[in-house]
Scaffold this motif. Sequence first.
Motif, PDB file in Angstrom:
ATOM      1  N   LYS A  12       0.798  -1.310  -0.172  1.00 54.13           N
ATOM      2  CA  LYS A  12      -0.010  -0.010  -0.056  1.00 54.13           C
ATOM      3  C   LYS A  12       0.651   1.384   0.138  1.00 54.13           C
ATOM      4  CE  LYS A  12      -3.783   2.465   2.498  1.00 54.13           C
ATOM      5  NZ  LYS A  12      -3.161   3.612   1.581  1.00 54.13           N
ATOM      6  N   GLU A  13       1.819   1.428   0.825  1.00 53.52           N
ATOM      7  CA  GLU A  13       2.705   2.603   0.752  1.00 53.52           C
ATOM      8  C   GLU A  13       3.521   2.847  -0.627  1.00 53.52           C
ATOM      9  OE1 GLU A  13       2.823  -0.112   3.111  1.00 53.52           O
ATOM     10  OE2 GLU A  13       1.892   0.971   4.821  1.00 53.52           O
ATOM     11  N   ASP A  14       3.933   1.716  -1.139  1.00 49.31           N
ATOM     12  CA  ASP A  14       4.455   2.067  -2.388  1.00 49.31           C
ATOM     13  C   ASP A  14       3.529   2.156  -3.476  1.00 49.31           C
ATOM     14  OD1 ASP A  14       7.012   1.494  -1.547  1.00 49.31           O
ATOM     15  OD2 ASP A  14       7.177  -0.811  -2.045  1.00 49.31           O
ATOM     16  N   LEU A  15       2.448   1.804  -3.471  1.00 49.44           N
ATOM     17  CA  LEU A  15       1.470   2.097  -4.461  1.00 49.44           C
ATOM     18  C   LEU A  15       0.996   3.541  -4.324  1.00 49.44           C
ATOM     19  CD1 LEU A  15      -0.259   1.286  -6.660  1.00 49.44           C
ATOM     20  CD2 LEU A  15      -2.066   0.190  -5.117  1.00 49.44           C
ATOM     21  N   ASP A  16       0.782   4.009  -3.247  1.00 51.44           N
ATOM     22  CA  ASP A  16       0.610   5.361  -2.685  1.00 51.44           C
ATOM     23  C   ASP A  16       1.742   6.447  -3.105  1.00 51.44           C
ATOM     24  OD1 ASP A  16      -2.005   4.941  -1.548  1.00 51.44           O
ATOM     25  OD2 ASP A  16      -1.191   4.998   0.592  1.00 51.44           O
ATOM     26  N   LEU A  17       2.823   5.954  -3.083  1.00 56.57           N
ATOM     27  CA  LEU A  17       3.741   6.835  -3.555  1.00 56.57           C
ATOM     28  C   LEU A  17       3.753   6.794  -5.231  1.00 56.57           C
ATOM     29  CD1 LEU A  17       6.825   5.830  -1.371  1.00 56.57           C
ATOM     30  CD2 LEU A  17       6.019   8.207  -1.654  1.00 56.57           C
ATOM     31  N   GLU A  18       3.377   5.773  -5.726  1.00 50.07           N
ATOM     32  CA  GLU A  18       3.489   5.635  -7.112  1.00 50.07           C
ATOM     33  C   GLU A  18       2.141   6.686  -7.424  1.00 50.07           C
ATOM     34  OE1 GLU A  18       3.835   4.523 -11.153  1.00 50.07           O
ATOM     35  OE2 GLU A  18       5.105   4.112  -9.461  1.00 50.07           O
ATOM     36  N   PHE A  19       1.253   6.621  -6.985  1.00 50.89           N
ATOM     37  CA  PHE A  19      -0.181   7.515  -7.343  1.00 50.89           C
ATOM     38  C   PHE A  19       0.376   9.101  -7.093  1.00 50.89           C
ATOM     39  CE2 PHE A  19      -3.204   4.148  -5.692  1.00 50.89           C
ATOM     40  CZ  PHE A  19      -3.370   3.563  -6.743  1.00 50.89           C
ATOM     41  N   ALA A  20       1.105   9.220  -5.903  1.00 58.50           N
ATOM     42  CA  ALA A  20       1.587  10.672  -5.958  1.00 58.50           C
ATOM     43  C   ALA A  20       2.661  11.199  -6.960  1.00 58.50           C
ATOM     44  CB  ALA A  20       2.200  11.018  -4.545  1.00 58.50           C
ATOM     45  N   GLU A  26       1.628  14.560 -13.709  1.00 61.57           N
ATOM     46  CA  GLU A  26       0.359  15.227 -14.465  1.00 61.57           C
ATOM     47  C   GLU A  26       0.263  16.753 -14.039  1.00 61.57           C
ATOM     48  OE1 GLU A  26      -2.725  12.753 -12.891  1.00 61.57           O
ATOM     49  OE2 GLU A  26      -2.082  10.971 -14.316  1.00 61.57           O
ATOM     50  N   GLU A  27       0.549  17.098 -12.995  1.00 62.22           N
ATOM     51  CA  GLU A  27       0.578  18.500 -12.532  1.00 62.22           C
ATOM     52  C   GLU A  27       1.582  19.397 -13.353  1.00 62.22           C
ATOM     53  OE1 GLU A  27      -2.000  19.932 -10.978  1.00 62.22           O
ATOM     54  OE2 GLU A  27      -2.679  18.019  -9.588  1.00 62.22           O
ATOM     55  N   LEU A  28       2.906  18.696 -13.443  1.00 64.44           N
ATOM     56  CA  LEU A  28       3.909  19.251 -14.174  1.00 64.44           C
ATOM     57  C   LEU A  28       3.632  19.613 -15.833  1.00 64.44           C
ATOM     58  CD1 LEU A  28       6.846  17.842 -12.442  1.00 64.44           C
ATOM     59  CD2 LEU A  28       6.121  20.220 -11.918  1.00 64.44           C
ATOM     60  N   GLU A  29       2.965  18.679 -16.309  1.00 63.03           N
ATOM     61  CA  GLU A  29       2.420  18.415 -17.759  1.00 63.03           C
ATOM     62  C   GLU A  29       1.486  19.652 -17.773  1.00 63.03           C
ATOM     63  OE1 GLU A  29       1.474  14.274 -18.296  1.00 63.03           O
ATOM     64  OE2 GLU A  29       3.365  13.942 -19.279  1.00 63.03           O
ATOM     65  N   ALA A  30       0.671  19.580 -16.842  1.00 57.26           N
ATOM     66  CA  ALA A  30      -0.509  20.715 -16.933  1.00 57.26           C
ATOM     67  C   ALA A  30       0.119  21.962 -16.816  1.00 57.26           C
ATOM     68  CB  ALA A  30      -1.742  20.467 -15.740  1.00 57.26           C
ATOM     69  N   GLU A  56      -2.471  27.608  -9.809  1.00 55.47           N
ATOM     70  CA  GLU A  56      -3.127  26.559  -8.912  1.00 55.47           C
ATOM     71  C   GLU A  56      -2.611  25.157  -9.370  1.00 55.47           C
ATOM     72  OE1 GLU A  56      -7.313  26.206  -9.540  1.00 55.47           O
ATOM     73  OE2 GLU A  56      -7.704  28.579  -9.058  1.00 55.47           O
ATOM     74  N   GLU A  57      -2.020  25.036 -10.456  1.00 54.11           N
ATOM     75  CA  GLU A  57      -1.281  23.814 -10.676  1.00 54.11           C
ATOM     76  C   GLU A  57       0.190  23.646 -10.028  1.00 54.11           C
ATOM     77  OE1 GLU A  57      -3.030  21.358 -11.983  1.00 54.11           O
ATOM     78  OE2 GLU A  57      -4.531  22.277 -12.998  1.00 54.11           O
ATOM     79  N   LYS A  58       0.702  24.794  -9.920  1.00 62.07           N
ATOM     80  CA  LYS A  58       1.892  24.772  -9.194  1.00 62.07           C
ATOM     81  C   LYS A  58       1.599  24.748  -7.757  1.00 62.07           C
ATOM     82  CE  LYS A  58       4.085  27.914 -12.566  1.00 62.07           C
ATOM     83  NZ  LYS A  58       4.906  29.180 -12.743  1.00 62.07           N
ATOM     84  N   GLU A  59       0.587  25.028  -7.116  1.00 63.58           N
ATOM     85  CA  GLU A  59       0.519  24.752  -5.844  1.00 63.58           C
ATOM     86  C   GLU A  59       0.060  23.129  -5.515  1.00 63.58           C
ATOM     87  OE1 GLU A  59      -0.382  25.556  -1.649  1.00 63.58           O
ATOM     88  OE2 GLU A  59       0.529  26.809  -3.388  1.00 63.58           O
ATOM     89  N   HIS A  60      -0.674  22.765  -6.431  1.00 59.81           N
ATOM     90  CA  HIS A  60      -0.859  21.191  -6.442  1.00 59.81           C
ATOM     91  C   HIS A  60       0.580  20.408  -6.551  1.00 59.81           C
ATOM     92  CE1 HIS A  60      -5.131  22.183  -8.260  1.00 59.81           C
ATOM     93  NE2 HIS A  60      -4.926  22.407  -7.198  1.00 59.81           N
TER      94      HIS A  60
END
Length: 83
Positions: A12-20, A26-30, A56-60
């Motif tokens: 679960k911890e590694d999967l959460d890191l992958e999600f993050a 995605e935020e950087l691409e945006a 806002e994307e930079k904040e995210h």
Amino acid sequence: MDDKHKNWKLNKEDLDLEFARDSLIEELEAINNYQARIDESKNKELRKLLQQNMDEEKEHAAMLMEWIRKNDKKQDESFKKHD
């Protein structure tokens, strides 16, 4: 869970890191996409709106990086080393 991750056998911890990390990408691409649109648009009002969205994307992105640093000690050490 999205299709990319549904068959992964991560804890679960590694999967959460992958999600993050995926979310950070995605935020950087945006941010890049908004910047390109700002640079190309001739409409002052639209550029202002796009700038606000990009900010806002930079904040995210910052929030995600903060979470990653709290949950990946090695990543945090790398940032501290290069501060």
